[in-house]
Enzyme design. Structure first.
Site, short mmCIF file in Angstrom:
data_model
loop_
_atom_site.label_atom_id
_atom_site.label_comp_id
_atom_site.label_asym_id
_atom_site.label_seq_id
_atom_site.Cartn_x
_atom_site.Cartn_y
_atom_site.Cartn_z
N ASP A 102 0.82 -1.20 0.00
CA ASP A 102 0.00 0.00 0.00
C ASP A 102 0.86 1.26 0.00
O ASP A 102 2.02 1.25 0.42
CB ASP A 102 -0.91 0.03 1.24
CG ASP A 102 -1.90 -1.10 1.26
OD1 ASP A 102 -2.17 -1.67 0.19
OD2 ASP A 102 -2.42 -1.42 2.35
N TYR A 103 0.24 2.35 -0.41
CA TYR A 103 0.88 3.68 -0.40
C TYR A 103 1.46 3.99 0.97
O TYR A 103 2.55 4.54 1.09
CB TYR A 103 -0.19 4.71 -0.78
CG TYR A 103 0.29 6.13 -0.92
CD1 TYR A 103 0.91 6.56 -2.09
CD2 TYR A 103 0.08 7.06 0.09
CE1 TYR A 103 1.33 7.87 -2.24
CE2 TYR A 103 0.49 8.37 -0.05
CZ TYR A 103 1.11 8.77 -1.22
OH TYR A 103 1.53 10.08 -1.35
#
Length: 234
Positions: A102-103
């Site tokens: 994920d970011y």
């Protein structure tokens, strides 16, 4: 050779991602959009992906990257955000990430141009465990750890049994190491949220027995021959 495998072996993307590119109309054969997922590429066919002709297969390369927060696990981004490929400043091969982070998740990520290798490492049936260190809100008890070891219902699905170790309790938070072999989107975050302990920080620290070690954030190194063979045979 099936077109998704042809694209993967050309180092453009994994077979799974190649199927997505075909479905979205981004693959052409001899100038026509390819709408047959099982098409077998013939001698003389000219295959293009997103307007670029697939060239002769590159020499396979394999890297381990320590992804920082704030980078997209992708080759490109239509919102012009930074991607993990932007970190590979002196790598000329067309590498892509194996799986995703994920970011707002940091940690190790494999980068390669070998589609078959990427498929093997990322597919759940090969059960290559990925280990995460999570700092979660609140007290995460042994009772909750036992639930993760059995699998929990996170809504859309029930997770497979995880390996769980509580590292330490701190003021209002708990640090937990959890290993999973599925890798569904936001799976680790969903697991802890379901049990009432939202994730505050998340880092992937190992893929199988390959650990993050002293690899600095934003840096990368080549996988050793032994590590490549380990992942191939896992």
């Amino acid at each position: 050779m099936r077109i998704n495998k042809y694209i993967a072996q050309a180092g453009v993307a994994s077979r799974r991602k190649a199927d997505e590119l075909i479905a979205s109309g981004k693959v052409k054969v001899n100038g026509s959009v390819m709408d047959v997922p099982g098409y077998d590429v013939q001698d003389g066919d000219i295959v293009t992906v997103e307007g670029k002709t697939i060239a002769e297969k590159e020499k396979p390369v394999y890297y381990l990257l320590n992804k920082p927060l704030g980078y997209i696990t992708s080759v490109s981004d239509d919102r012009e955000r930074l991607t993990v490929v932007d970190l590979m400043t002196d790598v000329t091969a067309r590498v892509f990430p194996v799986g995703r982070l994920d970011y707002n998740t940091s940690g190790i990520l494999i980068m390669t141009n070998d589609g078959d290798f990427a498929y093997h490492v990322s597919h759940p049936k090969h059960e290559i465990y990925k280990t995460y260190r999570a700092r979660v809100n609140g007290v995460f008890s042994e009772e909750k750890a036992r639930k993760l070891r059995k699998g929990v219902d996170v809504g859309p699905y029930v997770t497979k049994p995880a390996k769980v170790e509580i590292v330490k309790w701190d003021k209002g938070t708990t640090t937990v190491e959890v290993s999973i072999c599925e890798g569904k989107n936001h799976e680790v975050r969903d697991m802890f949220k379901t049990l009432g302990n939202p994730v505050l920080e998340l880092e992937r620290i190992a893929i199988g027995n390959i650990k993050i070690g002293r690899l600095l954030t934003g840096h990368y190194r080549k996988l050793t021959r032994e590590e490549i063979e380990y992942l191939r045979n896992a």
